[in-house]
Design an enzyme around this catalytic site. Sequence first.
Site, PDB file in Angstrom:
ATOM      1  N   GLU A   1       0.823  -1.218   0.000  1.00 50.51           N
ATOM      2  CA  GLU A   1       0.000   0.000   0.000  1.00 50.51           C
ATOM      3  C   GLU A   1       0.858   1.269   0.000  1.00 50.51           C
ATOM      4  OE1 GLU A   1      -2.749   0.953   3.299  1.00 50.51           O
ATOM      5  OE2 GLU A   1      -4.368   0.450   1.938  1.00 50.51           O
TER       6      GLU A   1
ATOM      7  N   HIS B   1       6.621 -26.613   2.215  1.00 52.03           N
ATOM      8  CA  HIS B   1       5.770 -27.715   1.777  1.00 52.03           C
ATOM      9  C   HIS B   1       4.567 -27.218   0.977  1.00 52.03           C
ATOM     10  CE1 HIS B   1       8.156 -30.259   4.437  1.00 52.03           C
ATOM     11  NE2 HIS B   1       8.145 -29.224   5.246  1.00 52.03           N
TER      12      HIS B   1
ATOM     13  N   LYS C   1     -14.097   2.399  -1.956  1.00 50.60           N
ATOM     14  CA  LYS C   1     -14.871   2.849  -0.786  1.00 50.60           C
ATOM     15  C   LYS C   1     -16.098   3.634  -1.238  1.00 50.60           C
ATOM     16  CE  LYS C   1     -11.068   3.400   2.446  1.00 50.60           C
ATOM     17  NZ  LYS C   1     -10.315   4.333   3.266  1.00 50.60           N
TER      18      LYS C   1
HETATM   19  O1  LIG Z   1      -7.534   3.165  10.579  1.00 50.12           O
HETATM   20  P1  LIG Z   1      -8.597   3.384   9.561  1.00 50.12           P
HETATM   21  O2  LIG Z   1      -8.779   4.835   9.242  1.00 50.12           O
HETATM   22  O3  LIG Z   1      -9.884   2.725   9.969  1.00 50.12           O
HETATM   23  O4  LIG Z   1      -8.143   2.698   8.232  1.00 50.12           O
HETATM   24  C1  LIG Z   1      -8.039   1.329   8.078  1.00 50.12           C
HETATM   25  C2  LIG Z   1      -7.405   0.987   6.745  1.00 50.12           C
HETATM   26  O5  LIG Z   1      -8.304   1.269   5.693  1.00 50.12           O
HETATM   27  C3  LIG Z   1      -7.985   2.122   4.619  1.00 50.12           C
HETATM   28  O6  LIG Z   1      -8.811   1.788   3.528  1.00 50.12           O
HETATM   29  C4  LIG Z   1      -6.552   2.168   4.174  1.00 50.12           C
HETATM   30  O7  LIG Z   1      -6.367   1.652   2.886  1.00 50.12           O
HETATM   31  C5  LIG Z   1      -5.583   1.510   5.130  1.00 50.12           C
HETATM   32  O8  LIG Z   1      -4.333   2.118   4.976  1.00 50.12           O
HETATM   33  C6  LIG Z   1      -6.045   1.643   6.566  1.00 50.12           C
HETATM   34  O9  LIG Z   1      -5.099   1.041   7.422  1.00 50.12           O
END
Ligand SMILES: O=P(O)(O)OC[C@H]1O[C@H](O)[C@H](O)[C@@H](O)[C@@H]1O
Length: 430
Positions: free
Chosen positions: A267, A293, A406
């Site tokens: 990432e 394995h 998202k």
């Molecule tokens: O800690 P948060 O804000 O809930 O994020 C949780 C995760 O989700 C996101 O989509 C990012 O891609 C990650 O880098 C992150 O660790």
Amino acid sequence: MLRLDTRFLPGFPETLKAHAEALKAAQEALLAKRRDPQNMLGWIDLPEDTETLREIRRFREANPWVEDFVHIGIGGSSLGAMALEAAFRQSGVRFHYVDHVEPEPILALLRTLDPRKTLVHAASKSGSTAETLAGLLVFLDWLKAHLGEGWRRHLVLTTDPKKGPLRAFAEREGIRAFAIPENVGGRFSVLSPVGLLPLAFADADLEALLMGARKANEQALSPLEANLPLKTAFLHHLHRHLPVHVFMVYSERLKHLPAWFVQLHDESLGKVDREGRRVGTTALPALGPKDQHAQVQLFREGPLDKLLTLVVPEAPTEDLLLPEVEGLEEAEYLFGKGMFQLLKAEAEATYRALAEAGQKVYALYLSEVSPYAVGWLLQHLMWQTAFLGELWGVNAFDQPGVELGKRLTFALLGRPGYEGLADGSMEKQM
Ligand SMILES: O=P(O)(O)OC[C@H]1O[C@H](O)[C@H](O)[C@@H](O)[C@@H]1O
């Protein structure tokens, strides 16, 4: 302590020397960015934060009743905690991770838990991650249904110090909420309360963990000769034409570490660079000896498209003697040996066999699987990633590529403001 072995990469020391100037420039460029909090380099300072450590300790001591610890969080808000708790848990507290949104395992977990003995920890830097909020809704409802007004004592949050829905909720409801410093991103947050709070309930040695991480800081701030993370970053830079990076760990206790590393590496570095080129290598998790394995056949005879890192402990913290057993003479070569000797021999044999096959492979030796050595390793890998970001011309601290997924999820759930995205008019919004 960490030690690098590049015996199967001949010429590496000379190549390293030849690139000393460029590496120094990358180191200086990264360190210059520390001045601006926007650059998200706050993870460098986490190992020095003794005040937060004290607060976490006090919180742990104030809650000796906890028998089950439910950790709700995903990605950087769970992988590090899970890796370290599995390795260093000394308490009898049972840990459960809600880092998914599959109803059945959550229902199964709820059926086994006693709410009076359960502490729920929801961790999210942004405070707005859908999976984490969904888990929190369920557990909050469950706590309230069983404990009435007493629910507040059973919930603790870790989130941004000022922003986001979780911070606002904590303030409104008077819930204890620890902070991930503003300038620390999720996948670099393992040494913040995201990881330290669960580890405190695991009774792990937090001081040793942070002390080890400070050693990695010391090295990363040193000139090239003593700068291990800059050297391993350069190894990756030299082999950037190899698309796959296998991260193979020879420790059952560290079985969740590869997953943490995969997020850190993929990432942070799988990006479009300043020139508009797609860059990055794909980290592949592997565990020794299990994957000997399962995956080593491919590593030996499949495409020569890999750079492999073997993480190998040099000594056990405790060993087990393999006893003689009559009637099992087939195992005679094992009689009287320590089990760790077998583990070490397998790691060494795999190392040689991979090199013999023509794969590019190096080893990182850990003095032992202790909080001190693993704290050092984690911080080392974060530095390696940050240096690689400089060498590859990418921002290692953002993740623009995950946003569209998202937004589409929100649209599919009918979240106001995201209408239209789900019905094929996506292009218009991109
Ligand atoms: O800690 P948060 O804000 O809930 O994020 C949780 C995760 O989700 C996101 O989509 C990012 O891609 C990650 O880098 C992150 O660790």
